[in-house]
Motif scaffolding. Structure first.
Motif, mmCIF file in Angstrom:
data_model
loop_
_atom_site.group_PDB
_atom_site.id
_atom_site.type_symbol
_atom_site.label_atom_id
_atom_site.label_comp_id
_atom_site.label_asym_id
_atom_site.label_seq_id
_atom_site.Cartn_x
_atom_site.Cartn_y
_atom_site.Cartn_z
ATOM 1 N N THR A 10 0.857 -1.191 0.000
ATOM 2 C CA THR A 10 0.000 0.000 0.000
ATOM 3 C C THR A 10 0.886 1.232 0.000
ATOM 4 O O THR A 10 1.700 1.416 0.912
ATOM 5 C CB THR A 10 -0.903 0.000 1.255
ATOM 6 N N ASP A 12 -0.436 4.523 -0.935
ATOM 7 C CA ASP A 12 -1.224 5.756 -1.049
ATOM 8 C C ASP A 12 -1.602 6.332 0.311
ATOM 9 O O ASP A 12 -2.452 7.212 0.407
ATOM 10 C CB ASP A 12 -2.482 5.520 -1.887
ATOM 11 N N ASP A 13 -0.958 5.826 1.396
ATOM 12 C CA ASP A 13 -1.331 6.264 2.741
ATOM 13 C C ASP A 13 -0.151 6.876 3.504
ATOM 14 O O ASP A 13 -0.169 6.945 4.731
ATOM 15 C CB ASP A 13 -1.901 5.076 3.533
ATOM 16 N N SER A 24 -3.603 7.252 -7.266
ATOM 17 C CA SER A 24 -3.011 5.914 -7.156
ATOM 18 C C SER A 24 -3.339 5.089 -8.384
ATOM 19 O O SER A 24 -4.510 4.868 -8.693
ATOM 20 C CB SER A 24 -3.545 5.228 -5.901
ATOM 21 N N SER A 29 1.859 5.539 -6.823
ATOM 22 C CA SER A 29 1.000 6.583 -6.254
ATOM 23 C C SER A 29 1.725 7.915 -6.356
ATOM 24 O O SER A 29 2.949 7.986 -6.177
ATOM 25 C CB SER A 29 0.671 6.284 -4.790
ATOM 26 N N SER A 61 5.071 0.881 -5.727
ATOM 27 C CA SER A 61 4.793 -0.233 -4.810
ATOM 28 C C SER A 61 5.424 -1.506 -5.366
ATOM 29 O O SER A 61 5.996 -1.518 -6.453
ATOM 30 C CB SER A 61 3.288 -0.435 -4.677
ATOM 31 N N ARG A 63 3.336 -4.053 -5.752
ATOM 32 C CA ARG A 63 2.159 -4.771 -6.270
ATOM 33 C C ARG A 63 2.446 -5.304 -7.666
ATOM 34 O O ARG A 63 3.222 -4.705 -8.425
ATOM 35 C CB ARG A 63 0.930 -3.838 -6.343
#
Length: 367
Positions: A10, A12-13, A24, A29, A61, A63
């Motif tokens: 993650t 985007d935080d 994102s 992001s 990321s 991902r």
């Protein structure tokens, strides 16, 4: 410390000071900095951009996206260890090579951390600039069905799968949905011809018709530079996607630059040269992961058929892939990154905290 902890899933935080929603994408992001922070960094760091240029922090990321879905593995593995750092390292390497060879700059101004870029805002050219040196993938599938015209280029009869094309082909497609361009369907990722671009250059965001030739020059010379460098480490550059945009430098001059990522296993096909000469295709790109997914699920049509997107999203959401499949792609990405850059890719123990510490201590961007 588990492997899952070393993955940045993650991104985007992060508590980066921004006044806009975080944008994102599938993998990256983007945090747009405040005007005050942008001006401060430009002055403090001496970036060669206009004093009022908007800057952003771009965080990659780990991902993994394939067939327009994000996949995850067993053991809480929400991404591919080392993938983000490998992709950034490869792009940085090629962007620097382009600059050293007098081609063009990129949107990257600074690399505070292996997973982070500081970038300047660019006006994007609305073209996915695709270059092909071999006939494979979607082009081969269309050719096999009898298609001979690709983006206004006529291909000869008798080509064989996975063989080198008679010349480097530029087969552009639309980036996003473009409206009111004669002969261009209003859909994302539609093949276009050079004539489409020439007749509607402003609709594709070109500042002048002359820049079409410049973009083609940067595309072919960039491709050839990467191809030559890869051949020195026994790799074949098969095909790739480039993106371009406009920025202004500190003197107010507009210039065409490379942007997004370039020459990575996510945006390109890269084959092992020794294996190819022995009649085998060994992918050093995401293509190997795509093939794994097609073989892993009993109904591969779900992955290939755009009309079954709901089923495909459920497949990605509800299935934990074997962790070995994600580790396999991790090894592929890290190995090709180390071959290209000549440097080792280090996994972070806690990537998110490392990023926060650097952006706080060295850039003053954390609230």
């Amino acid at each position: 410390m588990t492997l899952a902890d070393q993955v940045l899933a993650t991104n985007d935080d992060l508590p980066i000071r921004t006044h806009k929603p975080v944008h994102s994408g599938k993998v990256r992001s983007v945090y747009w900095l405040t005007e005050q922070d942008s001006r401060r960094l430009i002055e403090e760091k001496g970036y060669n951009v206009a004093a009022d240029a908007p800057l952003a922090i771009m965080v990659i990321s780990d991902r993994i996206s394939a067939f327009d879905c994000i996949w995850h593995g067993q053991g809480g593995l929400k991404g591919v260890p080392g993938k983000g750092a490998a992709l950034n390292a490869i792009s940085n390497h090629w962007f620097n090579l382009f600059k050293q060879n007098g081609l063009a700059d990129s949107h990257i101004l600074d690399v505070p951390h292996p997973l982070v870029w500081i970038v300047q805002k660019a006006k994007p050219i609305m073209i996915e600039a695709i270059c092909r040196q071999y006939i494979t993938g979607s082009m081969w599938r269309a050719y096999e069905k009898g298609e001979r015209n690709f983006c206004g280029i006529e291909l000869p009869e008798g080509l064989k799968k996975d063989t080198q094309l008679p010349e480097l082909l530029m087969t552009p497609s639309t980036k996003g949905i473009l409206k009111n361009i004669p002969g261009v369907p209003e859909a994302d990722d539609v093949n276009i011809t050079r004539k489409n671009i020439e007749e509607n250059f402003a609709a594709f965001n070109f500042s002048s018709p002359d820049d079409i030739q410049l973009y083609e020059k940067l595309l072919s010379e960039g491709f050839n530079l990467i191809s030559q460098a890869l051949s020195e480490v026994n790799q074949i550059f098969v095909d790739t996607k480039f993106e371009f945009g406009y920025v202004e430098d500190a003197s107010g001059n507009e210039k065409l630059i490379y942007m997004d990522e370039v020459g990575t296993p996510d945006s390109s096909r890269i084959w092992d040269e020794h294996e190819y000469q022995n009649g085998r295709i060994v992918e050093n790109s995401k293509e190997g992961f795509r093939q794994f997914l097609l073989n892993h699920f009993p109904d591969p049509d779900i992955l290939l058929n755009k009309e079954r997107m709901t089923e495909r999203e459920a497949l990605a959401r509800d299935n934990e892939l074997p962790s070995e499949a994600l580790m396999d792609i991790s090894r592929t990405y890290i190995n090709i990154a180390e071959k290209i850059t000549g440097k080792s890719i280090q996994l972070s123990n806690n990537p998110k905290q490392e990023i926060i510490n650097i952006l706080s201590d060295e850039y003053g961007l954390i609230d």
